[in-house]
Write a protein that holds these residues in place. Structure first.
Motif, PDB file in Angstrom:
ATOM      1  N   PHE A 166       0.860  -1.181   0.000  1.00  7.18           N
ATOM      2  CA  PHE A 166       0.000   0.000   0.000  1.00  7.18           C
ATOM      3  C   PHE A 166       0.896   1.231   0.000  1.00  7.18           C
ATOM      4  N   PRO A 167       0.510   2.293  -0.710  1.00  7.79           N
ATOM      5  CA  PRO A 167       1.283   3.536  -0.652  1.00  7.79           C
ATOM      6  C   PRO A 167       1.263   4.113   0.759  1.00  7.79           C
ATOM      7  N   PHE A 168       2.316   4.829   1.113  1.00  7.12           N
ATOM      8  CA  PHE A 168       2.395   5.410   2.457  1.00  7.12           C
ATOM      9  C   PHE A 168       1.168   6.242   2.843  1.00  7.12           C
ATOM     10  N   PRO A 169       0.630   7.072   1.938  1.00  4.41           N
ATOM     11  CA  PRO A 169      -0.540   7.874   2.335  1.00  4.41           C
ATOM     12  C   PRO A 169      -1.767   7.041   2.699  1.00  4.41           C
ATOM     13  N   GLU A 170      -1.793   5.757   2.312  1.00  8.45           N
ATOM     14  CA  GLU A 170      -2.954   4.914   2.604  1.00  8.45           C
ATOM     15  C   GLU A 170      -2.797   4.093   3.889  1.00  8.45           C
ATOM     16  N   MET A 171      -1.646   4.223   4.555  1.00  7.06           N
ATOM     17  CA  MET A 171      -1.392   3.376   5.722  1.00  7.06           C
ATOM     18  C   MET A 171      -2.366   3.647   6.871  1.00  7.06           C
ATOM     19  N   GLU A 172      -2.805   4.885   7.021  1.00  4.55           N
ATOM     20  CA  GLU A 172      -3.787   5.191   8.072  1.00  4.55           C
ATOM     21  C   GLU A 172      -5.065   4.406   7.837  1.00  4.55           C
ATOM     22  N   GLY A 173      -5.557   4.413   6.593  1.00  9.01           N
ATOM     23  CA  GLY A 173      -6.767   3.676   6.265  1.00  9.01           C
ATOM     24  C   GLY A 173      -6.591   2.176   6.427  1.00  9.01           C
ATOM     25  N   VAL A 174      -5.382   1.679   6.147  1.00  9.34           N
ATOM     26  CA  VAL A 174      -5.099   0.254   6.297  1.00  9.34           C
ATOM     27  C   VAL A 174      -5.276  -0.171   7.749  1.00  9.34           C
ATOM     28  N   LEU A 175      -4.749   0.629   8.677  1.00 11.46           N
ATOM     29  CA  LEU A 175      -4.881   0.299  10.099  1.00 11.46           C
ATOM     30  C   LEU A 175      -6.324   0.472  10.577  1.00 11.46           C
ATOM     31  N   LYS A 176      -6.989   1.518  10.132  1.00 11.97           N
ATOM     32  CA  LYS A 176      -8.372   1.762  10.560  1.00 11.97           C
ATOM     33  C   LYS A 176      -9.308   0.645  10.095  1.00 11.97           C
ATOM     34  N   ALA A 177      -9.062   0.150   8.877  1.00 12.92           N
ATOM     35  CA  ALA A 177      -9.932  -0.885   8.321  1.00 12.92           C
ATOM     36  C   ALA A 177      -9.510  -2.290   8.728  1.00 12.92           C
ATOM     37  N   GLY A 178      -8.331  -2.403   9.322  1.00 13.49           N
ATOM     38  CA  GLY A 178      -7.843  -3.722   9.690  1.00 13.49           C
ATOM     39  C   GLY A 178      -7.397  -4.545   8.496  1.00 13.49           C
ATOM     40  N   THR A 179      -7.070  -3.876   7.399  1.00 10.27           N
ATOM     41  CA  THR A 179      -6.619  -4.561   6.189  1.00 10.27           C
ATOM     42  C   THR A 179      -5.299  -5.284   6.422  1.00 10.27           C
ATOM     43  N   ALA A 180      -4.477  -4.732   7.295  1.00 16.44           N
ATOM     44  CA  ALA A 180      -3.230  -5.371   7.709  1.00 16.44           C
ATOM     45  C   ALA A 180      -3.101  -5.203   9.215  1.00 16.44           C
ATOM     46  N   ASP A 181      -2.315  -6.075   9.826  1.00 19.49           N
ATOM     47  CA  ASP A 181      -2.165  -6.030  11.282  1.00 19.49           C
ATOM     48  C   ASP A 181      -1.158  -4.979  11.735  1.00 19.49           C
ATOM     49  N   ALA A 182      -0.251  -4.596  10.839  1.00 22.03           N
ATOM     50  CA  ALA A 182       0.775  -3.609  11.164  1.00 22.03           C
ATOM     51  C   ALA A 182       1.205  -2.931   9.870  1.00 22.03           C
ATOM     52  N   VAL A 183       1.866  -1.803   9.998  1.00 22.43           N
ATOM     53  CA  VAL A 183       2.362  -1.085   8.822  1.00 22.43           C
ATOM     54  C   VAL A 183       3.809  -0.671   9.065  1.00 22.43           C
ATOM     55  N   VAL A 184       4.588  -0.666   7.995  1.00 24.98           N
ATOM     56  CA  VAL A 184       5.938  -0.102   8.047  1.00 24.98           C
ATOM     57  C   VAL A 184       5.852   1.275   7.409  1.00 24.98           C
ATOM     58  N   VAL A 185       6.181   2.309   8.177  1.00 25.71           N
ATOM     59  CA  VAL A 185       6.052   3.678   7.679  1.00 25.71           C
ATOM     60  C   VAL A 185       7.343   4.460   7.901  1.00 25.71           C
ATOM     61  N   VAL A 186       7.476   5.523   7.123  1.00 21.16           N
ATOM     62  CA  VAL A 186       8.581   6.465   7.279  1.00 21.16           C
ATOM     63  C   VAL A 186       7.985   7.812   7.660  1.00 21.16           C
ATOM     64  N   GLU A 187       8.833   8.715   8.117  1.00 21.52           N
ATOM     65  CA  GLU A 187       8.353  10.063   8.387  1.00 21.52           C
ATOM     66  C   GLU A 187       8.034  10.763   7.068  1.00 21.52           C
ATOM     67  N   PRO A 188       6.975  11.585   7.027  1.00 20.56           N
ATOM     68  CA  PRO A 188       6.184  12.091   8.153  1.00 20.56           C
ATOM     69  C   PRO A 188       4.990  11.206   8.536  1.00 20.56           C
ATOM     70  N   PHE A 189       4.806  10.071   7.836  1.00 18.58           N
ATOM     71  CA  PHE A 189       3.586   9.294   8.001  1.00 18.58           C
ATOM     72  C   PHE A 189       3.464   8.686   9.392  1.00 18.58           C
ATOM     73  N   GLY A 190       4.583   8.323  10.009  1.00 20.06           N
ATOM     74  CA  GLY A 190       4.519   7.805  11.364  1.00 20.06           C
ATOM     75  C   GLY A 190       3.952   8.827  12.330  1.00 20.06           C
ATOM     76  N   GLY A 194       0.135   8.656  14.053  1.00 25.43           N
ATOM     77  CA  GLY A 194       0.139   8.664  15.509  1.00 25.43           C
ATOM     78  C   GLY A 194      -0.788   9.741  16.039  1.00 25.43           C
ATOM     79  N   ARG A 195      -0.773  10.900  15.374  1.00 29.58           N
ATOM     80  CA  ARG A 195      -1.623  12.011  15.786  1.00 29.58           C
ATOM     81  C   ARG A 195      -3.088  11.779  15.433  1.00 29.58           C
ATOM     82  N   SER A 196      -3.334  11.309  14.215  1.00 29.12           N
ATOM     83  CA  SER A 196      -4.709  11.266  13.713  1.00 29.12           C
ATOM     84  C   SER A 196      -5.530  10.106  14.279  1.00 29.12           C
ATOM     85  N   ILE A 197      -4.925   8.911  14.409  1.00 26.56           N
ATOM     86  CA  ILE A 197      -5.716   7.771  14.892  1.00 26.56           C
ATOM     87  C   ILE A 197      -5.087   7.097  16.112  1.00 26.56           C
TER      88      ILE A 197
END
Length: 311
Positions: A166-190, A194-197
Protein backbone atom coordinates in the motif's frame (compact mmCIF):
# COMPACT_ATOMS: atom_id res chain seq x y z
CA UNK A 1 5.92 15.75 -13.78
CA UNK A 2 6.89 18.73 -11.65
CA UNK A 3 9.92 20.68 -12.80
CA UNK A 4 12.08 23.22 -11.02
CA UNK A 5 14.89 24.87 -12.95
CA UNK A 6 17.97 26.43 -11.40
CA UNK A 7 19.79 28.53 -13.95
CA UNK A 8 23.56 28.77 -13.78
CA UNK A 9 24.38 30.43 -17.11
CA UNK A 10 23.19 32.91 -19.72
CA UNK A 11 19.92 32.58 -21.59
CA UNK A 12 19.76 29.87 -24.23
CA UNK A 13 21.17 26.37 -24.27
CA UNK A 14 24.11 26.16 -21.84
CA UNK A 15 27.34 24.94 -23.38
CA UNK A 16 29.51 22.40 -21.67
CA UNK A 17 33.23 22.79 -21.08
CA UNK A 18 34.60 19.61 -22.59
CA UNK A 19 38.21 20.76 -22.72
CA UNK A 20 38.34 23.18 -19.79
CA UNK A 21 37.97 23.10 -16.02
CA UNK A 22 34.21 23.57 -15.75
CA UNK A 23 31.44 20.96 -16.01
CA UNK A 24 31.41 19.01 -19.27
CA UNK A 25 27.60 19.08 -19.21
CA UNK A 26 26.13 22.21 -17.70
CA UNK A 27 22.43 21.42 -18.00
CA UNK A 28 21.51 18.27 -16.07
CA UNK A 29 18.22 16.62 -15.13
CA UNK A 30 18.01 15.35 -11.56
CA UNK A 31 15.32 12.97 -10.35
CA UNK A 32 13.86 13.66 -6.93
CA UNK A 33 11.01 12.59 -4.65
CA UNK A 34 9.11 15.02 -2.39
CA UNK A 35 10.14 13.41 0.90
CA UNK A 36 12.15 14.49 3.91
CA UNK A 37 15.23 12.65 2.59
CA UNK A 38 15.69 15.11 -0.29
CA UNK A 39 15.80 18.26 1.85
CA UNK A 40 19.50 18.93 1.01
CA UNK A 41 18.74 18.83 -2.72
CA UNK A 42 16.05 21.44 -2.20
CA UNK A 43 18.40 23.51 -0.05
CA UNK A 44 20.97 23.39 -2.87
CA UNK A 45 18.31 24.74 -5.22
CA UNK A 46 17.13 27.45 -2.84
CA UNK A 47 20.61 28.64 -1.89
CA UNK A 48 21.96 28.71 -5.45
CA UNK A 49 24.63 26.10 -4.71
CA UNK A 50 24.31 24.45 -8.13
CA UNK A 51 24.61 27.81 -9.85
CA UNK A 52 27.74 28.44 -7.79
CA UNK A 53 29.25 25.28 -9.30
CA UNK A 54 28.29 26.27 -12.86
CA UNK A 55 25.36 23.89 -13.19
CA UNK A 56 21.91 24.48 -14.67
CA UNK A 57 19.75 21.91 -12.87
CA UNK A 58 16.23 20.77 -13.65
CA UNK A 59 14.55 18.77 -10.89
CA UNK A 60 12.09 16.13 -12.11
CA UNK A 61 9.69 14.79 -9.48
CA UNK A 62 9.35 11.00 -9.54
CA UNK A 63 6.46 8.95 -8.19
CA UNK A 64 8.95 6.61 -6.50
CA UNK A 65 12.53 5.44 -6.52
CA UNK A 66 11.86 2.56 -8.93
CA UNK A 67 11.03 5.09 -11.63
CA UNK A 68 14.62 6.37 -11.50
CA UNK A 69 16.19 3.20 -12.95
CA UNK A 70 14.67 3.23 -16.46
CA UNK A 71 14.98 7.01 -16.70
CA UNK A 72 18.67 6.95 -15.82
CA UNK A 73 19.21 4.10 -18.26
CA UNK A 74 17.27 5.86 -21.00
CA UNK A 75 19.05 9.18 -20.46
CA UNK A 76 16.05 11.32 -19.52
CA UNK A 77 17.68 11.71 -16.10
CA UNK A 78 21.38 12.41 -15.60
CA UNK A 79 21.35 12.02 -11.82
CA UNK A 80 18.65 10.61 -9.56
CA UNK A 81 17.79 10.19 -5.92
CA UNK A 82 16.72 6.70 -4.90
CA UNK A 83 16.95 4.14 -2.12
CA UNK A 84 20.05 1.99 -2.00
CA UNK A 85 18.19 -1.33 -2.04
CA UNK A 86 16.65 -0.44 -5.43
CA UNK A 87 19.93 0.87 -6.81
CA UNK A 88 22.11 -2.02 -5.64
CA UNK A 89 19.52 -4.61 -6.61
CA UNK A 90 19.20 -3.25 -10.17
CA UNK A 91 22.96 -3.06 -10.55
CA UNK A 92 23.51 -6.59 -9.25
CA UNK A 93 20.91 -7.98 -11.66
CA UNK A 94 22.55 -6.25 -14.62
CA UNK A 95 19.55 -4.02 -15.24
CA UNK A 96 21.77 -0.94 -15.17
CA UNK A 97 25.44 -0.11 -14.54
CA UNK A 98 25.32 2.46 -11.74
CA UNK A 99 27.67 4.70 -9.82
CA UNK A 100 26.76 6.35 -6.51
CA UNK A 101 27.91 9.98 -6.53
CA UNK A 102 26.44 11.36 -3.30
CA UNK A 103 25.10 9.90 -0.08
CA UNK A 104 21.59 11.03 0.64
CA UNK A 105 20.00 9.99 3.91
CA UNK A 106 20.52 7.71 6.87
CA UNK A 107 17.96 6.59 9.41
CA UNK A 108 17.60 7.88 12.95
CA UNK A 109 15.22 7.04 15.80
CA UNK A 110 11.58 7.09 14.58
CA UNK A 111 12.35 7.76 10.91
CA UNK A 112 11.40 4.17 9.98
CA UNK A 113 8.97 2.31 12.20
CA UNK A 114 6.51 -0.55 12.51
CA UNK A 115 3.18 0.73 13.83
CA UNK A 116 -0.09 -0.91 14.85
CA UNK A 117 -3.59 0.34 15.62
CA UNK A 118 -4.15 1.90 19.03
CA UNK A 119 -6.29 -1.00 20.24
CA UNK A 120 -4.27 -3.77 18.58
CA UNK A 121 -3.54 -6.84 20.73
CA UNK A 122 -0.06 -6.98 19.20
CA UNK A 123 2.48 -5.96 21.83
CA UNK A 124 5.80 -6.89 20.26
CA UNK A 125 7.49 -7.91 17.02
CA UNK A 126 7.23 -11.60 17.94
CA UNK A 127 3.44 -11.21 17.95
CA UNK A 128 3.61 -10.44 14.23
CA UNK A 129 4.36 -14.06 13.38
CA UNK A 130 1.67 -15.21 10.98
CA UNK A 131 0.25 -11.68 10.71
CA UNK A 132 0.05 -9.32 7.71
CA UNK A 133 2.28 -6.26 7.44
CA UNK A 134 1.68 -3.43 4.98
CA UNK A 135 4.72 -1.98 3.18
CA UNK A 136 5.01 0.49 0.32
CA UNK A 137 6.99 -1.97 -1.85
CA UNK A 138 7.72 -5.67 -1.46
CA UNK A 139 11.28 -7.00 -1.66
CA UNK A 140 12.74 -3.61 -0.93
CA UNK A 141 14.07 -1.59 1.98
CA UNK A 142 10.86 -1.73 4.07
CA UNK A 143 10.63 -5.52 4.01
CA UNK A 144 14.38 -5.82 4.55
CA UNK A 145 14.30 -3.69 7.71
CA UNK A 146 11.27 -5.64 8.93
CA UNK A 147 13.10 -8.93 8.33
CA UNK A 148 16.03 -7.73 10.41
CA UNK A 149 13.63 -6.82 13.24
CA UNK A 150 11.99 -10.25 12.97
CA UNK A 151 15.36 -12.03 13.14
CA UNK A 152 16.21 -10.01 16.26
CA UNK A 153 13.06 -11.47 17.85
CA UNK A 154 13.62 -15.04 16.71
CA UNK A 155 11.03 -15.16 13.94
CA UNK A 156 11.02 -14.83 10.15
CA UNK A 157 8.59 -13.21 7.75
CA UNK A 158 7.61 -14.80 4.45
CA UNK A 159 8.38 -12.26 1.69
CA UNK A 160 5.33 -13.35 -0.30
CA UNK A 161 2.78 -14.09 2.43
CA UNK A 162 3.65 -11.71 5.27
CA UNK A 163 3.65 -8.46 3.31
CA UNK A 164 1.02 -6.55 1.34
CA UNK A 165 1.61 -3.38 -0.65
CA UNK A 166 0.00 0.00 0.00
CA UNK A 167 1.28 3.54 -0.65
CA UNK A 168 2.40 5.41 2.46
CA UNK A 169 -0.54 7.87 2.34
CA UNK A 170 -2.95 4.91 2.60
CA UNK A 171 -1.39 3.38 5.72
CA UNK A 172 -3.79 5.19 8.07
CA UNK A 173 -6.77 3.68 6.27
CA UNK A 174 -5.10 0.25 6.30
CA UNK A 175 -4.88 0.30 10.10
CA UNK A 176 -8.37 1.76 10.56
CA UNK A 177 -9.93 -0.88 8.32
CA UNK A 178 -7.84 -3.72 9.69
CA UNK A 179 -6.62 -4.56 6.19
CA UNK A 180 -3.23 -5.37 7.71
CA UNK A 181 -2.17 -6.03 11.28
CA UNK A 182 0.78 -3.61 11.16
CA UNK A 183 2.36 -1.08 8.82
CA UNK A 184 5.94 -0.10 8.05
CA UNK A 185 6.05 3.68 7.68
CA UNK A 186 8.58 6.47 7.28
CA UNK A 187 8.35 10.06 8.39
CA UNK A 188 6.18 12.09 8.15
CA UNK A 189 3.59 9.29 8.00
CA UNK A 190 4.52 7.80 11.36
CA UNK A 191 3.96 11.13 13.08
CA UNK A 192 0.77 11.77 11.11
CA UNK A 193 -0.99 8.47 11.91
CA UNK A 194 0.14 8.66 15.51
CA UNK A 195 -1.62 12.01 15.79
CA UNK A 196 -4.71 11.27 13.71
CA UNK A 197 -5.72 7.77 14.89
CA UNK A 198 -3.44 7.16 17.86
CA UNK A 199 -1.43 4.50 16.00
CA UNK A 200 1.09 2.92 18.35
CA UNK A 201 4.81 2.48 17.77
CA UNK A 202 5.58 -1.24 17.88
CA UNK A 203 9.22 -1.20 16.83
CA UNK A 204 11.73 1.47 15.83
CA UNK A 205 13.57 0.10 12.80
CA UNK A 206 16.60 2.33 13.39
CA UNK A 207 18.17 0.45 16.28
CA UNK A 208 20.51 -2.46 16.84
CA UNK A 209 21.84 -3.85 13.54
CA UNK A 210 20.02 -1.17 11.53
CA UNK A 211 20.82 1.88 13.65
CA UNK A 212 21.93 4.88 11.54
CA UNK A 213 21.28 2.75 8.47
CA UNK A 214 22.11 4.14 4.99
CA UNK A 215 18.76 4.61 3.25
CA UNK A 216 19.21 6.51 0.00
CA UNK A 217 21.61 8.38 -2.24
CA UNK A 218 22.15 9.87 -5.68
CA UNK A 219 23.25 7.80 -8.67
CA UNK A 220 24.34 8.19 -12.29
CA UNK A 221 25.11 5.61 -14.94
CA UNK A 222 28.73 4.50 -15.25
CA UNK A 223 28.70 5.91 -18.78
CA UNK A 224 27.65 9.35 -17.53
CA UNK A 225 30.26 9.33 -14.75
CA UNK A 226 33.04 8.41 -17.19
CA UNK A 227 32.05 11.06 -19.76
CA UNK A 228 31.34 13.86 -17.26
CA UNK A 229 33.73 13.67 -14.28
CA UNK A 230 33.75 17.43 -13.69
CA UNK A 231 29.96 17.62 -13.90
CA UNK A 232 29.76 14.89 -11.28
CA UNK A 233 32.32 16.70 -9.12
CA UNK A 234 30.33 19.94 -9.35
CA UNK A 235 27.15 18.14 -8.30
CA UNK A 236 28.99 16.50 -5.42
CA UNK A 237 30.40 19.81 -4.19
CA UNK A 238 27.00 21.53 -4.26
CA UNK A 239 25.39 18.62 -2.41
CA UNK A 240 28.17 18.51 0.19
CA UNK A 241 27.59 22.19 0.97
CA UNK A 242 23.82 21.64 1.11
CA UNK A 243 24.14 18.68 3.47
CA UNK A 244 26.39 20.70 5.74
CA UNK A 245 23.55 23.23 5.96
CA UNK A 246 21.04 20.41 6.54
CA UNK A 247 22.98 19.44 9.66
CA UNK A 248 21.13 22.39 11.21
CA UNK A 249 17.63 21.03 11.82
CA UNK A 250 16.15 24.51 11.41
CA UNK A 251 17.20 24.59 7.74
CA UNK A 252 15.45 21.28 7.06
CA UNK A 253 12.28 22.30 8.90
CA UNK A 254 12.21 25.57 6.94
CA UNK A 255 12.50 23.97 3.49
CA UNK A 256 10.14 20.98 3.94
CA UNK A 257 6.83 22.88 3.50
CA UNK A 258 8.16 24.35 0.24
CA UNK A 259 8.31 21.07 -1.67
CA UNK A 260 6.13 18.63 0.31
CA UNK A 261 2.63 18.70 1.79
CA UNK A 262 4.13 18.85 5.27
CA UNK A 263 3.04 21.98 7.10
CA UNK A 264 5.45 24.13 9.04
CA UNK A 265 3.87 23.04 12.34
CA UNK A 266 4.14 19.36 11.45
CA UNK A 267 7.69 19.73 10.18
CA UNK A 268 8.81 21.03 13.57
CA UNK A 269 7.79 17.75 15.25
CA UNK A 270 9.18 15.24 12.76
CA UNK A 271 11.97 12.77 13.41
CA UNK A 272 14.79 13.76 11.05
CA UNK A 273 17.62 11.44 10.06
CA UNK A 274 21.14 12.27 8.96
CA UNK A 275 22.55 13.65 5.71
CA UNK A 276 26.12 12.28 5.37
CA UNK A 277 28.45 14.69 3.61
CA UNK A 278 30.84 12.02 2.31
CA UNK A 279 30.54 8.65 0.60
CA UNK A 280 31.84 5.89 2.88
CA UNK A 281 32.13 2.43 1.32
CA UNK A 282 32.19 0.76 4.73
CA UNK A 283 28.85 2.35 5.64
CA UNK A 284 27.21 1.49 2.34
CA UNK A 285 28.51 -2.07 2.45
CA UNK A 286 26.12 -2.55 5.38
CA UNK A 287 23.27 -2.24 2.89
CA UNK A 288 24.47 -4.90 0.46
CA UNK A 289 25.47 -7.25 3.29
CA UNK A 290 22.01 -6.90 4.84
CA UNK A 291 20.40 -7.41 1.44
CA UNK A 292 22.38 -10.63 1.06
CA UNK A 293 21.33 -11.84 4.50
CA UNK A 294 17.70 -10.99 3.75
CA UNK A 295 17.63 -12.81 0.41
CA UNK A 296 17.52 -9.66 -1.74
CA UNK A 297 20.93 -10.35 -3.31
CA UNK A 298 22.16 -13.70 -4.56
CA UNK A 299 25.82 -12.78 -4.21
CA UNK A 300 27.87 -10.28 -2.22
CA UNK A 301 28.27 -6.92 -3.95
CA UNK A 302 31.41 -4.85 -3.31
CA UNK A 303 30.20 -1.27 -2.92
CA UNK A 304 33.68 0.13 -3.51
CA UNK A 305 33.22 -0.60 -7.20
CA UNK A 306 30.09 1.56 -7.33
CA UNK A 307 31.30 4.71 -5.60
CA UNK A 308 32.58 7.87 -7.30
CA UNK A 309 34.65 9.50 -4.56
CA UNK A 310 34.08 13.21 -4.03
CA UNK A 311 36.77 15.77 -4.78
Amino acid sequence: MALVTVTGCAAGEPAGDAGGSGPEKVRINVGTIPVLDTAPLQIAVEKGLFKKQGLDVTLSTLAGGAEAIPKLKGGSLDVSFGNYVSFFGAHAKGVIDLKIVSDGFQSAPRTHTIMVAKDSPIQGVADLKGRTIAVNTKRNIATMLAQVAAKTHGIEFDEDKSFVEFPFPEMEGVLKAGTADAVVVVEPFGTFIGRSIGARLLWDLSQGPTADFPIAGYAVTSEFAKANPRTVAAFQQAMAEAKALAADRANVVAVLPKYTKITADAAADLAIGGFPTTLDATRLQRVTDTMRESGLLDETLDVRDLIVAGT
